[in-house]
Design an enzyme around this catalytic site. Structure first.
Site, PDB file in Angstrom:
ATOM      1  N   ILE A 211       1.773   6.821   5.506  1.00 26.39           N
ATOM      2  CA  ILE A 211       2.648   7.980   5.698  1.00 26.39           C
ATOM      3  C   ILE A 211       2.648   8.860   4.460  1.00 26.39           C
ATOM      4  O   ILE A 211       2.546  10.082   4.555  1.00 26.39           O
ATOM      5  CB  ILE A 211       4.089   7.518   6.044  1.00 26.39           C
ATOM      6  CG1 ILE A 211       4.071   6.809   7.407  1.00 26.39           C
ATOM      7  CG2 ILE A 211       5.051   8.696   6.065  1.00 26.39           C
ATOM      8  CD1 ILE A 211       5.415   6.254   7.857  1.00 26.39           C
ATOM      9  N   GLU A 230       2.653   5.376  -6.473  1.00 32.02           N
ATOM     10  CA  GLU A 230       2.333   4.151  -5.732  1.00 32.02           C
ATOM     11  C   GLU A 230       2.512   2.983  -6.686  1.00 32.02           C
ATOM     12  O   GLU A 230       2.000   3.013  -7.802  1.00 32.02           O
ATOM     13  CB  GLU A 230       0.890   4.230  -5.211  1.00 32.02           C
ATOM     14  CG  GLU A 230       0.268   2.916  -4.776  1.00 32.02           C
ATOM     15  CD  GLU A 230       1.055   2.162  -3.702  1.00 32.02           C
ATOM     16  OE1 GLU A 230       1.521   2.796  -2.738  1.00 32.02           O
ATOM     17  OE2 GLU A 230       1.214   0.937  -3.868  1.00 32.02           O
ATOM     18  N   VAL A 264       9.596   4.074  -8.569  1.00 29.49           N
ATOM     19  CA  VAL A 264      10.794   4.890  -8.747  1.00 29.49           C
ATOM     20  C   VAL A 264      11.964   3.935  -8.905  1.00 29.49           C
ATOM     21  O   VAL A 264      12.214   3.109  -8.031  1.00 29.49           O
ATOM     22  CB  VAL A 264      10.998   5.797  -7.512  1.00 29.49           C
ATOM     23  CG1 VAL A 264      12.314   6.543  -7.629  1.00 29.49           C
ATOM     24  CG2 VAL A 264       9.828   6.762  -7.377  1.00 29.49           C
ATOM     25  N   GLY A 298       7.099   1.956   3.641  1.00 33.50           N
ATOM     26  CA  GLY A 298       6.971   0.927   4.670  1.00 33.50           C
ATOM     27  C   GLY A 298       8.035   1.072   5.749  1.00 33.50           C
ATOM     28  O   GLY A 298       8.895   1.957   5.676  1.00 33.50           O
ATOM     29  N   ASP A 339       5.659  -2.954  16.861  1.00 34.73           N
ATOM     30  CA  ASP A 339       6.145  -3.083  15.487  1.00 34.73           C
ATOM     31  C   ASP A 339       7.178  -4.195  15.361  1.00 34.73           C
ATOM     32  O   ASP A 339       7.321  -4.803  14.297  1.00 34.73           O
ATOM     33  CB  ASP A 339       6.791  -1.768  15.020  1.00 34.73           C
ATOM     34  CG  ASP A 339       5.773  -0.654  14.814  1.00 34.73           C
ATOM     35  OD1 ASP A 339       4.586  -0.860  15.137  1.00 34.73           O
ATOM     36  OD2 ASP A 339       6.162   0.430  14.333  1.00 34.73           O
ATOM     37  N   HIS A 471     -28.626  13.068  17.510  1.00 30.54           N
ATOM     38  CA  HIS A 471     -28.888  13.771  16.255  1.00 30.54           C
ATOM     39  C   HIS A 471     -28.639  15.259  16.454  1.00 30.54           C
ATOM     40  O   HIS A 471     -29.000  15.790  17.506  1.00 30.54           O
ATOM     41  CB  HIS A 471     -30.358  13.567  15.863  1.00 30.54           C
ATOM     42  CG  HIS A 471     -30.725  14.284  14.590  1.00 30.54           C
ATOM     43  ND1 HIS A 471     -30.336  13.826  13.348  1.00 30.54           N
ATOM     44  CD2 HIS A 471     -31.422  15.429  14.380  1.00 30.54           C
ATOM     45  CE1 HIS A 471     -30.804  14.661  12.423  1.00 30.54           C
ATOM     46  NE2 HIS A 471     -31.458  15.628  13.020  1.00 30.54           N
TER      47      HIS A 471
END
Ligand code: NAD
Length: 501
Positions: A211, A230, A264, A298, A339, A471
């Site tokens: 995200i 990150e 953070v 997450g 999920d 191709h």
């Protein structure tokens, strides 16, 4: 007010306490109308079951259609057009700086979502699925109550429903760790970012995962100075580094900064923006200021389904509902998909699980045993992989051979001015079977489908090499990767390896 939104009338009966409740029975109840839920409901109806699908939204769609995959892909399409319009200068075409009309962009994106969810509503009606708009509470292993969300005046009675089986498909929501929790309109989650409230001058994206990179790319293309932080040592943790480096190079030029191994530790709204405290090895000064912050660290499962405690459904330490290979929970009448039951949290995995669960309920022989679940990060360029990754093979101590075809040797990639991509096959050295495929480059998300088919069908490198690919297309990079394996790629010279006898 608030007449039944259901697409088939439900009955009415007296409760024991004398109140009047809508009651009904159904063969299959599906709780949650996302890609797992609506796929389950539609397939079950196709197989002749009587189905009730329950969701709070006006139409099926779930996070994917309303607040995830679809709106983000609409915006990523616009981002790509903007980027390519700027890049066209190098090709001798000058469009000038694009002028953004945020209201029209938002309206267009919402129109896409509306058409898709409306279409699902129609498909639901056509199949005779009863759609109940509301929030479900389990009353026990074979009954539930729906509190109507279309009841504006609050005077509609809840609907009670008994069922033979139910599929739980309540999805997930953004995770908000304590350090990143700040009740401020300047701190966004992905849902808020997709609303396109504004194009901030500066945007901090917390989390270099799916995200963070997708929405960070959108806002960077729209004109925000985007910084990505990150906490691990690389973007898209878990993905192969050679694939990630293709997109990382472009993000370096698109973004203001990409800071790895950075966390953070504090957020504060100072009335003018957000003061952010960063922690990490390469941080020279910890305090920074951004107009807006997007938190994308997450997602957590929506397993806090009311009444779940009245059943034998088990949850693991992370809150995922525990299921078996047919997606049956600890309660024999209840199945769970998507999920809600664990990683990878991807719509197409949910949809496949839905098929397995419905087939199991229908008494068919079915099990969830994919060799290759594709993953696609829809950045520009896209990153996609399926089956075994090099990273996973290494972690498992499994010996594999990797055949890599650089897009600099692809004519089609050259014509697109995108020569930095890569296509690779992860191959079993003994059987020469394709165990996994990785692609980074334009259209990787479409190209990976061939990798899924090859991996699922147990194709060998020779099979792929022998399939004539059109191709000039990027799909040839798959065939040429197989040729690389044999040291026979037309466009890449590799020293010859001995063929198996
Ligand atoms: P993610 O797990 O993909 O990425 C979260 C990232 O945040 C990780 O790299 C993690 O290391 C990092 N992180 C965690 N805490 C941090 C902190 N305090 N500071 C800095 N970094 C931190 O999660 P997501 O991007 O939020 O996406 C959630 C899920 O949604 C994904 O797992 C994916 O399954 C799904 N999704 C898929 C797609 C797609 O298929 N294209 C797109 C969007 C979302």
């Amino acid at each position: 007010m608030g007449g039944p939104e259901s697409r088939r009338d439900v009955g009415e009966s007296l409760n024991r306490d004398g109140t009047r409740n809508m009651t009904n029975s159904t063969q299959l109840a599906v709780i949650g109308g996302g890609p797992g839920g609506y796929a389950a409901a539609f397939l079950a109806a196709d197989l002749g079951m009587q189905v009730t699908l329950i969701d709070e939204a006006a139409d099926p769609g779930g996070v994917c259609l309303y607040r995830g995959c679809m709106p983000s892909k609409a915006l990523l399409h616009v981002a790509k057009v903007l980027t390519e319009a700027r890049e066209a200068r190098a090709w001798g075409v000058e469009f000038g700086e694009p002028a953004l009309d945020l209201d029209r962009l938002r309206t267009w994106k919402e129109g896409v979502v509306g058409r898709l969810t409306g279409g699902l509503g129609q498909l639901s009606t056509q199949r005779g699925v009863t759609y109940l708009r509301g929030r479900a509470e389990l009353l026990g292993p074979t009954s539930l109550r729906v509190t109507r969300s279309d009841d504006i005046d609050g005077d509609d009675e809840p609907v009670d429903l008994t069922f033979a089986h139910a599929i739980l498909s309540t999805g997930s929501r953004p995770a908000v760790p304590a350090a990143l929790s700040l009740d401020s309109e300047r701190v966004w989650d992905s849902t808020r970012a997709l609303d396109l409230p504004s194009v901030p001058g500066s945007l901090l994206v917390v989390g270099g995962g799916y995200i963070g990179l997708e929405l960070g790319s959108v806002y960077a293309a729209l004109g925000s100075a985007v910084t990505v932080v990150e906490m691990t040592s690389g973007l898209l943790p878990g993905a192969d580094r050679d694939l990630v480096s293709v997109v990382a190079r472009r993000l370096d030029s698109l973004c203001e900064a990409v800071r790895l191994e950075t966390t953070v530790v504090g957020l504060a709204d100072d009335g003018d923006g957000v003061r952010v405290t960063l922690e990490g090895a390469a941080i020279d000064h910890p305090e920074h200021h951004f107009d807006r912050v997007l938190v994308a660290v997450g997602r957590v499962p929506n397993s806090d389904i009311p009444g779940l405690e009245r059943t034998a459904v088990q949850r693991d330490a992370r809150g995922f509902v525990v299921v078996d290979g047919q997606r049956r929970t600890g309660e024999p009448s209840l199945f769970a998909v998507g999920d809600l039951v664990g990683e990878p949290m991807l719509a197409h995995k949910a949809r496949h699980e839905a098929r397995i669960a419905v087939e199991a309920i229908a008494g068919h022989k079915a099990g969830f045993e994919p060799r290759a679940i594709p993953a696609v990060v829809f950045t520009d360029p896209e990153v996609a992989w399926c089956g075994l990754t090099e990273t996973q093979a290494k972690a498992d101590g499994r010996s594999v051979q990797v055949a890599r075809f650089p897009w600099a040797a692809s004519g089609r990639a050259m014509t697109l001015d995108r020569p930095s991509g890569v296509t690779k096959l992860i191959i079993d050295p003994e059987s020469e079977q394709i165990l996994g495929v990785g692609i980074a480059g334009s259209g990787a998300g479409e190209l990976i489908a061939e990798g899924v088919v090859a991996t699922e069908m147990g194709a060998t490198a020779a099979d792929l090499r022998l399939c004539i690919h059109p191709h000039p297309t990027l799909s040839e990079t798959l065939m040429e990767s197989a040729e690389v394996f044999f040291g026979q790629s037309t466009h890449v010279y590799r020293p010859k390896r001995a063929r198996k006898a």
